[in-house]
Design a protein around this motif. Structure first.
Motif, PDB file in Angstrom:
ATOM      1  N   THR A 104      27.027 -12.027  30.313  1.00 17.38           N
ATOM      2  CA  THR A 104      26.208 -11.584  31.433  1.00 17.38           C
ATOM      3  C   THR A 104      26.142 -10.075  31.546  1.00 17.38           C
ATOM      4  O   THR A 104      25.276  -9.552  32.225  1.00 17.38           O
ATOM      5  N   VAL A 131      18.844 -10.415  33.546  1.00 14.11           N
ATOM      6  CA  VAL A 131      18.566 -11.845  33.620  1.00 14.11           C
ATOM      7  C   VAL A 131      17.244 -12.101  32.898  1.00 14.11           C
ATOM      8  O   VAL A 131      16.253 -11.400  33.124  1.00 14.11           O
ATOM      9  N   LEU A 159      20.280 -17.481  38.977  1.00 13.70           N
ATOM     10  CA  LEU A 159      20.758 -16.879  37.738  1.00 13.70           C
ATOM     11  C   LEU A 159      21.473 -15.592  38.113  1.00 13.70           C
ATOM     12  O   LEU A 159      20.860 -14.686  38.680  1.00 13.70           O
ATOM     13  N   GLU A 181      21.076 -16.873  31.261  1.00 14.21           N
ATOM     14  CA  GLU A 181      20.138 -17.910  31.646  1.00 14.21           C
ATOM     15  C   GLU A 181      20.944 -19.147  31.948  1.00 14.21           C
ATOM     16  O   GLU A 181      22.060 -19.310  31.481  1.00 14.21           O
ATOM     17  N   THR A 214      22.078 -10.598  28.606  1.00 12.54           N
ATOM     18  CA  THR A 214      21.281 -11.471  29.444  1.00 12.54           C
ATOM     19  C   THR A 214      22.035 -12.731  29.808  1.00 12.54           C
ATOM     20  O   THR A 214      23.007 -13.107  29.177  1.00 12.54           O
ATOM     21  N   ALA A 235      23.927 -12.422  36.866  1.00 13.88           N
ATOM     22  CA  ALA A 235      24.568 -11.628  35.824  1.00 13.88           C
ATOM     23  C   ALA A 235      25.767 -10.905  36.422  1.00 13.88           C
ATOM     24  O   ALA A 235      25.840 -10.680  37.635  1.00 13.88           O
TER      25      ALA A 235
END
Length: 341
Positions: A294, A148, A23, A309, A307, A25
């Motif tokens: 992000t 994240v 994940l 995901e 955030t 960002a």
């Protein structure tokens, strides 16, 4: 940097943190093993690990918090402040993350340990929370904070799992020059356990089927106590004419087991263009689609972040695929050997 798979043996409990795609960002904050979705035994201590990496060319200070896992009708998940997480199925009080703050130079990483302490009398169903990993603000002025949200979905082993749900009344989404007509509705989870819905709608005039939808494959889960809005495109060989119809909606879980269904009146006041069967492709399951930026440029404040995901592929599924391939290879080699004899 490759994804690391780490096994921990705590209180004779073998815990596997579900392996996901990294994940990442904006700004270079990257999390490996960024989702925990597994079963836990009552009366157990369970340890999982995540690796936090700085893939940017600038140093960063990192904070790790346990937050509530929420949803909205138009968002697949929301990171809730602890004071706002009042769900009976929250895992907020069960989890601890360590270290909670650290510094990362460019190219460096830090392993974070997430501990889940499950009481003997924990009860039934699932427990849900978010491990919220974020850069921290320093100084004053304008800057970028990235985060994240690593979701935690725990199933209480041996407990009664209830996915009782309900469908809100169905509404017609009128066709436009760019889009066919559709059906919108909301599915609410009144049980104690999450599920990923498979959705299908059928429009009837009496006993005659006049329009259907594709069976929409499951996406994000609906957790207990929350609802999600969906929109399905209607498929038919001719326009839907003015009149009153009946629309039946079915909700199944990802294994195909029926969770709930409902039939609702559908009023059509003008001709509606449908999607021709020959051009259908499975799509469009939510209204509107979630947007998960992000990062964002803000006046520095730790409470204002964005955030990211991503969907995941489980490590057990990967092992099963490798095993199946090995079996087929052995069968093929035996067949060749027999032919040579």
């Amino acid at each position: 940097m490759k994804t690391k798979i780490i096994f921990s043996l705590i209180s004779v409990i073998f815990c596997l943190a579900v392996t996901t795609q990294p994940l990442t960002a904006a700004g270079g904050l990257t999390v490996y093993n960024g989702k925990i979705e597994t079963s836990v035994q009552p009366g157990s201590n369970n340890v999982y690990t995540m690796e936090i990496a700085n893939t940017s060319d600038a140093p960063m200070d990192i904070g790790v918090e346990i937050k509530g896992y929420g949803m909205s009708p138009t968002q697949d998940f929301i990171s809730l402040p602890p004071k706002d997480d009042v769900s009976a199925y929250s895992a907020l009080s069960l989890l601890n993350a360590s270290p909670s703050t650290f510094h990362l130079e460019p190219g460096k990483s830090q392993v974070v340990t997430v501990t889940a302490i499950i009481a003997a009398g924990i009860g039934n169903g699932g427990r849900y929370a978010i491990v919220y990993i974020h850069t921290t603000a320093t100084g004053s002025g304008v800057g970028v904070i990235s985060a994240v949200a690593a979701r935690v979905l725990l199933t209480i082993s041996g407990s009664k799992l209830d996915t009782t749900s309900q469908i809100a009344s169905a509404d017609l989404v009128k066709s436009t020059a760019q889009q066919p007509a559709g059906i919108s509705f909301t599915v609410g989870n009144n049980g104690n356990y999450h599920f990923k819905p498979k959705l299908k709608a059928t429009v009837r005039n009496g006993t005659i089927v006049v329009a259907t939808t594709d069976l929409v494959a499951p996406g994000w889960p609906i957790i207990p106590g929350y609802s999600r809005q969906f929109k399905l495109d209607l498929i038919g060989t001719s326009p839907l004419l003015p009149g009153t119809y009946q629309v039946e909606i079915e909700v199944k879980d990802e294994s195909g087991i029926l969770i709930t269904k409902g039939t609702f009146p559908l009023s059509v006041t003008e001709n509606q263009t449908l999607l021709p069967p020959a051009t259908t492709t499975p799509k469009t399951s939510t209204i509107p689609p979630s947007t998960l930026p992000t990062s964002t440029t803000i006046t520095l404040s730790p409470s204002t972040t964005s955030t990211v995901e991503q969907n995941s592929r489980s490590f057990p599924a990967l092992l099963a695929g490798i095993a199946a391939g090995a079996i087929l290879l052995v069968i093929a080699m035996v067949a060749v050997g027999r032919k040579r004899k």
